[in-house]
Design a protein around this motif. Structure first.
Motif, mmCIF file in Angstrom:
data_model
loop_
_atom_site.group_PDB
_atom_site.id
_atom_site.type_symbol
_atom_site.label_atom_id
_atom_site.label_comp_id
_atom_site.label_asym_id
_atom_site.label_seq_id
_atom_site.Cartn_x
_atom_site.Cartn_y
_atom_site.Cartn_z
ATOM 1 N N ARG A 244 0.818 -1.211 0.000
ATOM 2 C CA ARG A 244 0.000 0.000 0.000
ATOM 3 C C ARG A 244 0.855 1.266 0.000
ATOM 4 O O ARG A 244 0.339 2.367 -0.136
ATOM 5 N N LEU A 245 2.145 1.100 0.216
ATOM 6 C CA LEU A 245 3.056 2.242 0.223
ATOM 7 C C LEU A 245 3.602 2.454 -1.186
ATOM 8 O O LEU A 245 4.223 1.569 -1.760
ATOM 9 N N ARG A 246 3.358 3.620 -1.742
ATOM 10 C CA ARG A 246 3.777 3.916 -3.108
ATOM 11 C C ARG A 246 4.460 5.275 -3.162
ATOM 12 O O ARG A 246 4.088 6.197 -2.442
ATOM 13 N N PHE A 247 5.466 5.348 -4.021
ATOM 14 C CA PHE A 247 6.173 6.599 -4.260
ATOM 15 C C PHE A 247 5.813 7.106 -5.652
ATOM 16 O O PHE A 247 5.790 6.324 -6.610
ATOM 17 N N ALA A 248 5.550 8.384 -5.757
ATOM 18 C CA ALA A 248 5.312 9.026 -7.052
ATOM 19 C C ALA A 248 6.221 10.245 -7.145
ATOM 20 O O ALA A 248 5.784 11.389 -7.001
ATOM 21 N N PRO A 249 7.530 10.015 -7.354
ATOM 22 C CA PRO A 249 8.474 11.146 -7.337
ATOM 23 C C PRO A 249 8.196 12.161 -8.425
ATOM 24 O O PRO A 249 8.497 13.344 -8.258
ATOM 25 N N GLN A 250 7.627 11.712 -9.554
ATOM 26 C CA GLN A 250 7.336 12.663 -10.622
ATOM 27 C C GLN A 250 6.224 13.629 -10.218
ATOM 28 O O GLN A 250 6.081 14.696 -10.808
ATOM 29 N N GLN A 251 5.434 13.262 -9.199
ATOM 30 C CA GLN A 251 4.379 14.133 -8.693
ATOM 31 C C GLN A 251 4.759 14.774 -7.359
ATOM 32 O O GLN A 251 4.013 15.609 -6.833
ATOM 33 N N GLY A 252 5.904 14.365 -6.815
ATOM 34 C CA GLY A 252 6.282 14.873 -5.500
ATOM 35 C C GLY A 252 5.381 14.361 -4.400
ATOM 36 O O GLY A 252 5.098 15.086 -3.438
ATOM 37 N N ARG A 253 4.946 13.089 -4.517
ATOM 38 C CA ARG A 253 4.010 12.545 -3.538
ATOM 39 C C ARG A 253 4.432 11.158 -3.080
ATOM 40 O O ARG A 253 5.033 10.391 -3.837
ATOM 41 N N ILE A 254 4.101 10.848 -1.828
ATOM 42 C CA ILE A 254 4.217 9.508 -1.267
ATOM 43 C C ILE A 254 2.846 9.153 -0.705
ATOM 44 O O ILE A 254 2.229 9.959 0.003
ATOM 45 N N TRP A 255 2.377 7.945 -1.024
ATOM 46 C CA TRP A 255 1.047 7.533 -0.594
ATOM 47 C C TRP A 255 1.133 6.295 0.287
ATOM 48 O O TRP A 255 1.885 5.370 0.004
ATOM 49 N N LEU A 256 0.357 6.262 1.361
ATOM 50 C CA LEU A 256 0.097 5.054 2.131
ATOM 51 C C LEU A 256 -1.382 4.797 2.013
ATOM 52 O O LEU A 256 -2.197 5.470 2.647
ATOM 53 N N ASP A 257 -1.726 3.834 1.154
ATOM 54 C CA ASP A 257 -3.120 3.620 0.751
ATOM 55 C C ASP A 257 -3.626 4.913 0.104
ATOM 56 O O ASP A 257 -3.063 5.356 -0.884
ATOM 57 N N GLY B 111 6.482 2.450 -9.126
ATOM 58 C CA GLY B 111 6.054 3.199 -7.952
ATOM 59 C C GLY B 111 5.829 2.369 -6.725
ATOM 60 O O GLY B 111 5.498 2.908 -5.669
ATOM 61 N N ASN B 112 5.976 1.046 -6.825
ATOM 62 C CA ASN B 112 5.801 0.177 -5.678
ATOM 63 C C ASN B 112 7.106 0.010 -4.922
ATOM 64 O O ASN B 112 8.190 0.172 -5.470
ATOM 65 N N ILE B 113 6.990 -0.339 -3.631
ATOM 66 C CA ILE B 113 8.154 -0.708 -2.843
ATOM 67 C C ILE B 113 8.306 -2.219 -2.939
ATOM 68 O O ILE B 113 7.358 -2.966 -2.695
ATOM 69 N N ALA B 114 9.473 -2.678 -3.332
ATOM 70 C CA ALA B 114 9.708 -4.114 -3.484
ATOM 71 C C ALA B 114 11.020 -4.479 -2.814
ATOM 72 O O ALA B 114 11.872 -3.625 -2.568
ATOM 73 N N ARG B 115 11.163 -5.744 -2.512
ATOM 74 C CA ARG B 115 12.381 -6.202 -1.865
ATOM 75 C C ARG B 115 13.564 -6.033 -2.806
ATOM 76 O O ARG B 115 13.475 -6.271 -3.994
ATOM 77 N N MET B 116 14.700 -5.610 -2.242
ATOM 78 C CA MET B 116 15.896 -5.394 -3.043
ATOM 79 C C MET B 116 16.282 -6.670 -3.777
ATOM 80 O O MET B 116 16.363 -7.745 -3.191
ATOM 81 N N GLY B 117 16.494 -6.550 -5.093
ATOM 82 C CA GLY B 117 16.871 -7.705 -5.883
ATOM 83 C C GLY B 117 15.704 -8.359 -6.600
ATOM 84 O O GLY B 117 15.912 -9.213 -7.455
ATOM 85 N N ALA B 118 14.463 -7.965 -6.259
ATOM 86 C CA ALA B 118 13.309 -8.546 -6.941
ATOM 87 C C ALA B 118 13.168 -7.918 -8.316
ATOM 88 O O ALA B 118 13.529 -6.761 -8.524
#
Length: 587
Positions: free
Chosen positions: A33-46, A521-528
């Motif tokens: 549910r945690l997503r980064f949108a750096p192109q929009q300058g936003r971080i979302w939790l749900d 934009g998703n957070i994933a485990r390093m190496g995935a």
């Protein structure tokens, strides 16, 4: 539904309770549910917008509030901010987890504060029945960001400091239960404890909740409060400091370091605080901790902060002195005291007279040497080998060991009377893996020093190298970090950056399991693999790490396999085998 037991009404937090078997659910449903949108300058939790914040900025904000409004009003404001955050997260948790397991649903809250970088929660006891309104929770909190921010500004104090976290717990649990649940902090890193500890239960079960409720006054809590809704008065008699005085009194964000090391973690700050407290005294100090944590550095700092700073600091590595020479090294020898003693010379005790004697690795002393050392400590006098008179000495003893001396006493390898003579003021230095916040500071500090030492220009660290340094367990602690960066500085090309192939060259096991930002934009485990743009060579876990290191080494060596193998610390045939295994072509 009961998943353990703990201190109930009428019991204190010190009561012994079985933690029971509390199953903590997987965090993947929350992490996605945690997503980064750096192109929009936003971080979302749900559907909630979030923001990253420096711990130092949080500390500055708390300091401004305390000095402007007074500690009482500031605590109420910070607590209510936490309460609102808790209620928002409770609503999201209900949406994400609406299963039949009440405990799993509730434990989304402790997992969310970990996901948000606030604290790591360890459930000790949990007793929940939503229908009957029954709730009891007991949690241990590790590395609380709020406590760290408070310690950095005010040091170790006498009152709990995790105001926002307590507010969060009250808001989250009250929203989850549908009735006011009040939490209290019984142990806190800001008070010098190893971990924070919080206990929560319904307001009416506390019996003396009025003092806590005045900091909340939110929603259902208002009807329980006997205080008015006016701003909380400050208990400061002199009132808040004027703005000009507040700025002048504020300590530097990065204070000048007097310890010869750098750090920002709560563990590091606690050691510095303790050293500052004991340094002006004459108490015997013993530093405890794993090899490589910097015990001698802190011992030297203790001497420089003491009243004996203008006198000698003499260090002795007890493990490096042969048994038959230990007595003469410590106490000195007279001419003819033993075969080969052609002249008289003072021992370490005499050389340290008026100053500090640092006995490193003291657990390696033989029982015979321990007995002679004990007599010198008790009597304050020594006798040279081959001499017939005693000499008075005035030394402060500072010792260090990476061995648990209580276990050594139980095993019969260390004298109990010497242990109690030394154990006046023990200071435990935590290992580097338990204070990872210090790693980025140390990385850059060592890089600057070592690049200057070897007369090389290094631009910094590559991103994957930083990830690996954060994920590594550091069995050799600070000493290993320093040695690894020095090796990397030597291996790296002039004007280049330090990469994996420069750092991890001697078979270290790297855990690349941190969450990273992927292209979608998703957070994933390093190496995935990146779901947005998968590649044939994408392999999860250590396999991808090895591929990355192989490619980096070959690139660094400009296709010279012999040189690439040397960079990796393996043979050329082994390198060729691994290149073929992963289908890596060399051009």
């Amino acid at each position: 539904m009961k998943k353990g037991s703990g201190p109930r009404q009428g019991q204190g937090p010190g009561s012994h309770a079985s933690p029971g078997e509390i199953r903590v659910p997987a965090i993947h449903d929350l992490a996605k549910r945690l997503r980064f949108a750096p192109q929009q300058g936003r971080i979302w939790l749900d559907d909630q917008r979030m923001m990253l914040m420096h711990i130092s900025s949080l500390g500055s904000l708390r300091q401004e509030l305390i000095e402007s409004l007074g500690p009482e009003t500031a605590r109420g404001l910070v607590t209510r901010i936490g309460y609102q955050a808790g209620t928002h997260d409770a609503a999201m948790a209900r949406k994400v987890r609406s299963g039949s397991n009440t405990n799993d649903d509730f434990l989304a809250g402790p997992q969310l504060v970990a996901l948000e970088g606030i604290v790591h929660c360890e459930p000790v006891a949990l007793d929940i029945d939503v229908e009957q309104g029954r709730y009891f929770g007991d949690f241990l909190l590790t590395d609380c960001a709020e406590a760290e921010a408070h310690i950095a500004t005010y040091g170790i104090g006498t009152a709990p400091a995790c105001w926002m976290l307590i507010g969060y717990a009250c808001g989250y649990t009250s929203a989850f239960m549908g009735r006011p649940i009040l939490w209290r902090e019984f142990e806190c890193r800001g008070m010098g404890h190893a971990k924070c500890r919080v206990i929560g239960k319904p307001v009416e079960e506390w019996g003396d909740a009025e003092d806590d409720l005045r900091f909340l006054k939110i929603g259902d809590f208002a009807k329980w409060s006997v205080q008015s809704l006016q701003p909380l008065p400050s208990r400061q008699t002199d009132g808040p400091l004027p703005a000009t005085r507040r700025v002048a009194a504020r300590p530097s964000v990065v204070p000048e370091n007097s310890f010869g090391v750098v750090g920002i973690s709560s563990g590091f700050n606690m050691v510095c605080h303790t050293v500052n407290k004991v340094a002006p005294t004459e108490a015997t100090v013993i530093f405890l901790g794993e090899s490589g944590v910097g015990k001698e550095v802190f011992a030297n700092s203790l001497h420089r902060l003491s009243k004996r700073a203008d006198r000698p600091f003499v260090a002795v590595n007890c493990a490096s002195i042969p048994e038959h020479l230990m007595e003469s090294e410590l106490f000195g020898v007279e001419r003819g005291g033993y075969t080969g003693a052609t002249s008289s010379r003072p021992g370490r005790f005499e050389r340290a007279d008026g100053g500090t004697l640092f006995l490193d690795e003291i657990a390696t002393l033989s029982l015979t040497a321990q007995g002679k050392l004990l007599r010198a400590l008790q009597q304050g006098e020594i006798e040279r080998v081959g001499d017939s008179r005693t000499r008075k000495v005035d030394v402060r003893i500072v010792a260090a060991t990476n061995v648990n001396l209580r276990d050594a006493v139980a095993a019969g390898t260390f004298r109990e009377d010497l242990f109690f003579r030394l154990n006046v003021f023990p200071i435990h230095i935590p290992p580097l893996r338990d204070r990872r916040d210090d790693i980025p500071l140390m990385m850059n500090w060592f890089l600057q020093r070592l690049a200057k030492k070897h007369d090389k220009r290094i631009t910094g660290f590559r991103e994957r190298a930083v990830d690996a340094l954060f994920g590594y367990e550091w069995p050799g602690n600070v000493r290993e970090l320093e040695n690894m960066i020095e090796r990397a500085v030597i291996l790296a090309d002039e004007g280049g950056a330090l990469d994996l192939c420069h750092l991890f060259t001697t078979g270290e096991e790297i855990d690349m399991s941190s969450f990273v930002l992927k292209r979608n934009g998703n957070i994933a485990r390093m190496g995935a693999p990146d779901e947005a743009s998968p590649t044939p060579d994408a392999r999860p876990g250590l396999a991808e790490t090895e591929v990355t290191m192989l490619r980096a080494a070959v690139t660094e060596a400009k296709g010279n396999l012999a040189r690439a193998a040397r960079l990796l610390g393996i043979s050329r045939p082994k390198l060729v085998y691994r290149l073929r295994k992963y289908g890596i072509t060399v051009t």
